[in-house]
Design a protein around this motif. Structure first.
Motif, PDB file in Angstrom:
ATOM      1  N   PHE A  59      31.320  18.898  15.259  1.00 39.25           N
ATOM      2  CA  PHE A  59      30.335  18.502  14.860  1.00 39.25           C
ATOM      3  C   PHE A  59      30.343  20.161  14.020  1.00 39.25           C
ATOM      4  O   PHE A  59      31.404  21.260  14.819  1.00 39.25           O
ATOM      5  N   LYS A  60      29.906  20.063  13.041  1.00 40.76           N
ATOM      6  CA  LYS A  60      29.718  21.297  12.364  1.00 40.76           C
ATOM      7  C   LYS A  60      27.986  21.430  12.042  1.00 40.76           C
ATOM      8  O   LYS A  60      27.713  22.877  12.680  1.00 40.76           O
ATOM      9  N   SER A  61      26.872  21.261  11.202  1.00 47.66           N
ATOM     10  CA  SER A  61      25.937  21.471  11.281  1.00 47.66           C
ATOM     11  C   SER A  61      24.747  20.723  10.983  1.00 47.66           C
ATOM     12  O   SER A  61      25.150  19.553  10.815  1.00 47.66           O
ATOM     13  N   SER A  62      23.671  21.073  10.940  1.00 47.15           N
ATOM     14  CA  SER A  62      22.465  19.273  10.800  1.00 47.15           C
ATOM     15  C   SER A  62      22.201  19.535   9.942  1.00 47.15           C
ATOM     16  O   SER A  62      22.273  20.083   8.969  1.00 47.15           O
ATOM     17  N   VAL A  63      21.888  18.092   9.805  1.00 53.42           N
ATOM     18  CA  VAL A  63      21.104  17.873   8.189  1.00 53.42           C
ATOM     19  C   VAL A  63      19.996  17.107   8.260  1.00 53.42           C
ATOM     20  O   VAL A  63      19.553  16.747   9.239  1.00 53.42           O
ATOM     21  N   LYS A 105      22.643  15.995   1.451  1.00 53.51           N
ATOM     22  CA  LYS A 105      24.378  16.793   2.494  1.00 53.51           C
ATOM     23  C   LYS A 105      24.534  17.963   2.728  1.00 53.51           C
ATOM     24  O   LYS A 105      23.363  18.801   2.330  1.00 53.51           O
ATOM     25  N   TRP A 106      25.539  17.947   3.581  1.00 55.11           N
ATOM     26  CA  TRP A 106      25.502  19.799   4.222  1.00 55.11           C
ATOM     27  C   TRP A 106      25.984  20.396   3.243  1.00 55.11           C
ATOM     28  O   TRP A 106      25.918  21.462   3.770  1.00 55.11           O
ATOM     29  N   TYR A 205      23.225  11.336  13.114  1.00 54.04           N
ATOM     30  CA  TYR A 205      24.920  11.508  12.967  1.00 54.04           C
ATOM     31  C   TYR A 205      24.845  11.255  11.354  1.00 54.04           C
ATOM     32  O   TYR A 205      24.260  10.412  10.713  1.00 54.04           O
ATOM     33  N   TYR A 207      28.453  11.452   8.832  1.00 51.36           N
ATOM     34  CA  TYR A 207      29.326  11.691   8.070  1.00 51.36           C
ATOM     35  C   TYR A 207      30.567  10.925   7.043  1.00 51.36           C
ATOM     36  O   TYR A 207      29.959  10.020   6.439  1.00 51.36           O
ATOM     37  N   LYS A 265      34.783  16.334   9.780  1.00 49.92           N
ATOM     38  CA  LYS A 265      33.762  16.956   9.993  1.00 49.92           C
ATOM     39  C   LYS A 265      32.675  15.331  10.773  1.00 49.92           C
ATOM     40  O   LYS A 265      31.821  14.782   9.807  1.00 49.92           O
ATOM     41  N   TYR A 267      27.901  15.478  11.045  1.00 46.77           N
ATOM     42  CA  TYR A 267      26.975  16.699  11.023  1.00 46.77           C
ATOM     43  C   TYR A 267      26.092  16.107  11.750  1.00 46.77           C
ATOM     44  O   TYR A 267      26.010  15.063  11.691  1.00 46.77           O
TER      45      TYR A 267
END
Length: 267
Positions: A59-63, A105-106, A205, A207, A265, A267
């Motif tokens: 997991f990296k960060s929210s979107v 996107k992230w 999620y 990805y 990752k 997100y």
């Protein structure tokens, strides 16, 4: 609830899709597809296993939630079946009614896709903490965007639990009647993010992956609703009954084996 018989005979249900010319099936949960479709053996394939709590080490960060409104239309052409084409998989076609989805996107890239295809998988392609759910609706869009929402049947629940209790209160029941006889000659449903995620916590999620069936085309950005929509078991049985014939339900065993996450990752 859905069961998994001999997966050699399983068929996929896809709306507004283009039939493939090469034969394939769900024997071995699709693990032999790369022998006929090289893209199915490439990296960053779908589906994957998604961690329910904390989204795991990847997991990296929210979107931000996507902005979307698109229409799904289904047409009943006789007393037994939706219009179909293609072999060995059955493809069910519907007129395109447009609509789109937009996602930032992230990395800040904004993408917008036009709705093109609805596919139904039972049990689910995606896994959640290693577990499959009973039904998955996959919406495919241009610009390599894909959206997934899953369903589980429940006959018993605790007070205060988020469960769809009224027949027409979920996207699933609005798209598909509880039995084929009561299904309208045609039906059209406009779908928005609040409606799709109603009866869930609204978490999701994002990805990078691929289509979950041949030709397993890569480069897709997946948006997967985290929680299953819990509906009365009769609703799931009704959908399974719509897509059935004397040989059984087309939704039995229509799921690909989970694919390695690798260094991707979530997100």
């Amino acid at each position: 609830t859905f069961h998994i018989p001999n997966m050699n005979t399983a068929k996929i249900i896809a709306f507004a899709s283009v039939p493939l010319t090469q034969a394939w099936n769900y024997a071995d949960a699709g693990q032999n597809w790369s022998e006929e479709f090289a893209t199915c053996g490439e990296a960053n394939q779908s589906p994957i296993n998604l961690p329910v709590d904390g989204k795991g080490d990847n997991f990296k960060s929210s979107v931000e939630a996507p902005d979307m409104t698109f229409a799904v239309s289904l047409s009943k052409i006789n007393d037994n079946r939706f219009e179909s084409q293609g072999s060995p998989a059955n493809y069910y076609t519907v007129p395109g009614d447009g609509g789109s989805i937009s996602l930032t996107k992230w990395d800040g890239t904004a993408v917008t896709g036009t709705f093109s295809t609805l596919e139904i998988h039972g049990p689910t392609d995606h896994r959640f903490d290693g577990e499959q759910r009973e039904l998955e609706l996959q919406f495919y869009f241009s610009d390599n965007l894909a959206l997934s929402v899953t369903y589980m049947g429940m006959d018993e629940y605790t007070e205060g639990e988020t469960v769809v209790q009224t027949e027409n209160d979920s996207i699933l029941s609005q798209l598909f009647a509880t039995d084929y006889a009561s299904f309208a000659t045609s039906t059209k449903k406009d779908i928005t993010w609040p409606e799709l995620t109603a009866w869930t916590e609204g978490n999701f999620y994002v990805y990078e992956g691929s289509m979950t069936r041949p030709e397993c085309t890569g480069g897709y950005t997946w948006i997967v609703v985290q929680d299953a929509v819990k509906v009365p078991t009769a609703q799931l049985a009704g959908v399974s009954g719509i897509f059935s014939d004397d040989s059984g339900s087309y939704l039995d065993g229509v799921a690909r084996a989970v694919q390695p996450i690798g260094d991707r990752k979530i997100y």
